[in-house]
Design a protein around this motif. Sequence first.
Motif, PDB file in Angstrom:
ATOM      1  N   ASN A 265       0.878  -1.232  -0.040  1.00  0.00           N
ATOM      2  CA  ASN A 265      -0.079  -0.063   0.038  1.00  0.00           C
ATOM      3  C   ASN A 265       0.945   1.395  -0.080  1.00  0.00           C
ATOM      4  O   ASN A 265       1.522   1.531   1.148  1.00  0.00           O
ATOM      5  CB  ASN A 265      -0.887   0.067   1.171  1.00  0.00           C
ATOM      6  CG  ASN A 265      -1.835   1.101   1.203  1.00  0.00           C
ATOM      7  OD1 ASN A 265      -1.655   2.316   0.905  1.00  0.00           O
ATOM      8  ND2 ASN A 265      -2.871   0.660   1.800  1.00  0.00           N
ATOM      9  N   GLU A 267       0.879   4.525  -0.032  1.00  0.00           N
ATOM     10  CA  GLU A 267       0.998   5.850   0.741  1.00  0.00           C
ATOM     11  C   GLU A 267       1.057   5.087   2.229  1.00  0.00           C
ATOM     12  O   GLU A 267       2.106   6.042   3.035  1.00  0.00           O
ATOM     13  CB  GLU A 267      -0.339   6.461   0.708  1.00  0.00           C
ATOM     14  CG  GLU A 267      -0.591   7.595   1.615  1.00  0.00           C
ATOM     15  CD  GLU A 267       0.500   8.823   1.119  1.00  0.00           C
ATOM     16  OE1 GLU A 267       0.752   9.370   2.068  1.00  0.00           O
ATOM     17  OE2 GLU A 267       0.884   8.765  -0.205  1.00  0.00           O
ATOM     18  N   GLU A 268       0.669   4.350   2.457  1.00  0.00           N
ATOM     19  CA  GLU A 268       0.881   3.578   3.996  1.00  0.00           C
ATOM     20  C   GLU A 268       2.265   3.297   4.080  1.00  0.00           C
ATOM     21  O   GLU A 268       3.012   3.608   5.166  1.00  0.00           O
ATOM     22  CB  GLU A 268      -0.100   2.453   4.157  1.00  0.00           C
ATOM     23  CG  GLU A 268      -0.029   1.741   5.598  1.00  0.00           C
ATOM     24  CD  GLU A 268      -0.943   0.734   5.787  1.00  0.00           C
ATOM     25  OE1 GLU A 268      -0.778  -0.415   5.171  1.00  0.00           O
ATOM     26  OE2 GLU A 268      -2.046   0.893   6.487  1.00  0.00           O
ATOM     27  N   ASP A 269       2.844   2.709   3.331  1.00  0.00           N
ATOM     28  CA  ASP A 269       4.192   2.071   3.195  1.00  0.00           C
ATOM     29  C   ASP A 269       5.227   3.223   3.244  1.00  0.00           C
ATOM     30  O   ASP A 269       6.311   3.274   4.008  1.00  0.00           O
ATOM     31  CB  ASP A 269       4.549   1.108   2.260  1.00  0.00           C
ATOM     32  CG  ASP A 269       3.839  -0.121   2.273  1.00  0.00           C
ATOM     33  OD1 ASP A 269       3.032  -0.296   3.194  1.00  0.00           O
ATOM     34  OD2 ASP A 269       3.789  -0.970   1.319  1.00  0.00           O
ATOM     35  N   ALA A 272       5.568   4.761   6.693  1.00  0.00           N
ATOM     36  CA  ALA A 272       6.389   3.641   7.607  1.00  0.00           C
ATOM     37  C   ALA A 272       7.803   3.748   6.935  1.00  0.00           C
ATOM     38  O   ALA A 272       8.656   3.762   8.224  1.00  0.00           O
ATOM     39  CB  ALA A 272       5.677   2.447   7.437  1.00  0.00           C
ATOM     40  N   LEU A 285       3.804  -2.763  11.273  1.00  0.00           N
ATOM     41  CA  LEU A 285       2.396  -2.379  10.899  1.00  0.00           C
ATOM     42  C   LEU A 285       1.489  -3.677  10.949  1.00  0.00           C
ATOM     43  O   LEU A 285       1.804  -4.640  10.324  1.00  0.00           O
ATOM     44  CB  LEU A 285       2.185  -1.645   9.632  1.00  0.00           C
ATOM     45  CG  LEU A 285       2.996  -0.289   9.419  1.00  0.00           C
ATOM     46  CD1 LEU A 285       2.615   0.228   8.084  1.00  0.00           C
ATOM     47  CD2 LEU A 285       2.481   0.524  10.502  1.00  0.00           C
ATOM     48  N   THR A 287      -2.011  -4.640   9.241  1.00  0.00           N
ATOM     49  CA  THR A 287      -2.870  -4.098   8.474  1.00  0.00           C
ATOM     50  C   THR A 287      -3.444  -5.092   7.322  1.00  0.00           C
ATOM     51  O   THR A 287      -3.385  -6.295   7.686  1.00  0.00           O
ATOM     52  CB  THR A 287      -1.937  -3.232   7.354  1.00  0.00           C
ATOM     53  OG1 THR A 287      -2.923  -2.634   6.357  1.00  0.00           O
ATOM     54  CG2 THR A 287      -0.875  -3.778   6.553  1.00  0.00           C
TER      55      THR A 287
END
Length: 765
Positions: A265, A267-269, A272, A285, A287
């Motif tokens: 993902n 944007e999420e990665d 992080a 995370l 998820t």
Amino acid sequence: MSIKTKLSAIIFGSVLLILALNLTLNLYTARNNLRSESENNMRMTAMQIAVSVEQSNYSSNYVQQQMAQNLRLAAILAAEELDPDIKNVNNNQLKRLAKKLGVSNISLLVKTDDDIVVAKSSDPAELGLSTRGMDYWYVALLELFAGQRVSVRQGQTLEDFWSGPFEFSTSTPKYIEKWGYYRDPSRNYIIDPYIRSTAVSDYVRIMEPEELIKRSKEVNSGLLEITGINPKSFASESMQPDGSDSVNYKLQNRPIQYGTYTYGNVEEDRVAIMAALSKDAPVTLETEALGKRVLKSFIPISQPGIDDYVICVVMDYSVISSVIKKELVNNITTSVLLLVIFFVCSYALAGVVTRPIQDILRKVSDVAVGKFESPLNVASRDELGQLASRINAMTSHLLQHTNQLGKTLEENRAVKEHLESVINGTSDAIHTVDMEGRITSTNRAFEELYGWNAADAQIKMPYLVPATAQKQEEARLQELKNGAVLPPIETYRLKRDGSIVEVSVSTSIIRDEDGRPQSFVHVSRDMTERNRIEELLRRSEKLTTVGQLAAGVAHEIRNPLTTLRGFLQLQKEKGLLIPLHIDLMLSELERINMIVSEFLILAKPQAVHFQEKDVRYILNDVISLLGSQAHLFGIEFESQFSEQPAMVHCEENQLKQVFINIVKNAIEAMPEGGTITVKQQMDENSVIIVLSDEGEGIPEDMLPKLGEPFFTNKETGTGLGLMVSQRIIQAHKGSMEIRSEYGSGAEITIILPAAREPGPQSRID
């Protein structure tokens, strides 16, 4: 539900709660331990891959170093055969020279105003290619053209030579090439020999850790994906969701260095990855990815000779979930077995504990139906034994009190009959009304006075209060609800036949134990005969009242005449005609004219016009009016007024009359002179006026008689001035209080309600 059942349920519930808390704590601890263990495994896997990559880099650097030396040697040999001026070199010559030296191709680069381009090449596809967009390549070439040693960290730097790392070909991207740039100061170009071979591409692929990634997945079935991420180009605008990038596709700048990016993902990665690099610590995370619950760990890697990057390890969360489920099943099975054992034991224990309670319950049941004789036998000495002894004592007392209550009931019945006979025999009409206005009880006098009884009132609600007195009655009832105690009032009521009767009504409220109003008790007395007798008395005293009024008028007119005399004497002594004194004397003459009519309030209240006035101005007028007279007696005024307005609803002339009476009395009380103090102050709802003198004061035995008609201690007084003043203050809804100690002067305090909001002129009859 019996106590036995409740007790066993309490024990069972307590054990159940403890087991539930223990189960929750175990599951929470197991989950945290499994997650921590999984994070450690992912970190160890990432570090193994990082070590493999580092070892591969050592091997790759060695191979590239050897190839760089070969490329430099080839460039030096090529320089010996090429003309120093690039204009005298052609592409065919370069093609033959590349074949002779054993390299794939040779290109010649020249510097333009803003770029470094390929001017001549054995490969036609290379002609005209720019190096400006190749980052550190362009920097290295600029330093070579400037005759400096190349400072770029990537690649290999030798004397007058720099070779870039393995990289995809710009002209033919399917190949991986090895370049070398040689600078001869005597030439106007840079020689670029390079090797293009499938063997190079295969070598680069062998050096990547894909095999180690594959083996790690085989060993750990929960390991879903391992990805080497380049943070510089990751999440760029040209990057696709699968990690591919049409702009950043070279070995050194592609977002995904190795591995796959299936469970990503972007944007999420990205967040992080930035967090892991900033903290230089792994970030984990929990998820969702591809419909699975996964655990992602981002481990930052820092190795010498290469830029920092991040390894992302993805693990299937079902590995943790399956262990937790197995742990949960084992704990639940153990808990159920323990609960069954505790339930059986608690039920048996509750039976033993509650057996004396059952005996007590049977005894209480007997007492409830009036059986007090047989005592309760409980052998235990604990709290239940003490309770049994207290129940036996209670039963004995109940037997005694029951016998006494029987006697008291007979006495109460006799008292009730006596009270009913008294209430029915009284001449006052008594009736009780509930909070909805319904009559609930009456006596015989009520039926005789009004013509209604309680039975009639239940069929049809009687109208006792006429419309003209309805508002007054509602206000009185509301005050009683609020806790006020009201005196009897004289008013009018309606009889059953519609005629009006004059009555004196006393009302009280009945409340329950919590203080809530339940009903009203009204006691009515017929005042028709008494009022007729009082009217006859008033007529017989009419002639006496005329004499009182005449004496009062003479007394009150004397005050302004004295003031006029004082002004005239003052002007005669000075020989001057003062316009201000003339206006005041005219005002006093006008007041003399009004005093005659104002004293009629002793016999009949007249209609007066109330207006909103400032008491400070009225007091100032009175002080100015009596200032001359006071001066003749050596008396001075000391005034202390509040700064804010002191507004009251009043009849100005009547208030002036009150203040003049009081000040005149103060002047007469100080024949040797002194000071009259006039204070005015405010509180939340009232205007307070305090007038004090320094005269002889009033004897204590005379204070209660002040205000009575014709009572005075003056030789020429009438005794009506103070009575008139009190009537005026009462008409203004105020109060007047007289305090004095003989020999220490007198102090009169007048309290008037403050006018909160300006209103229109009101009329009071």
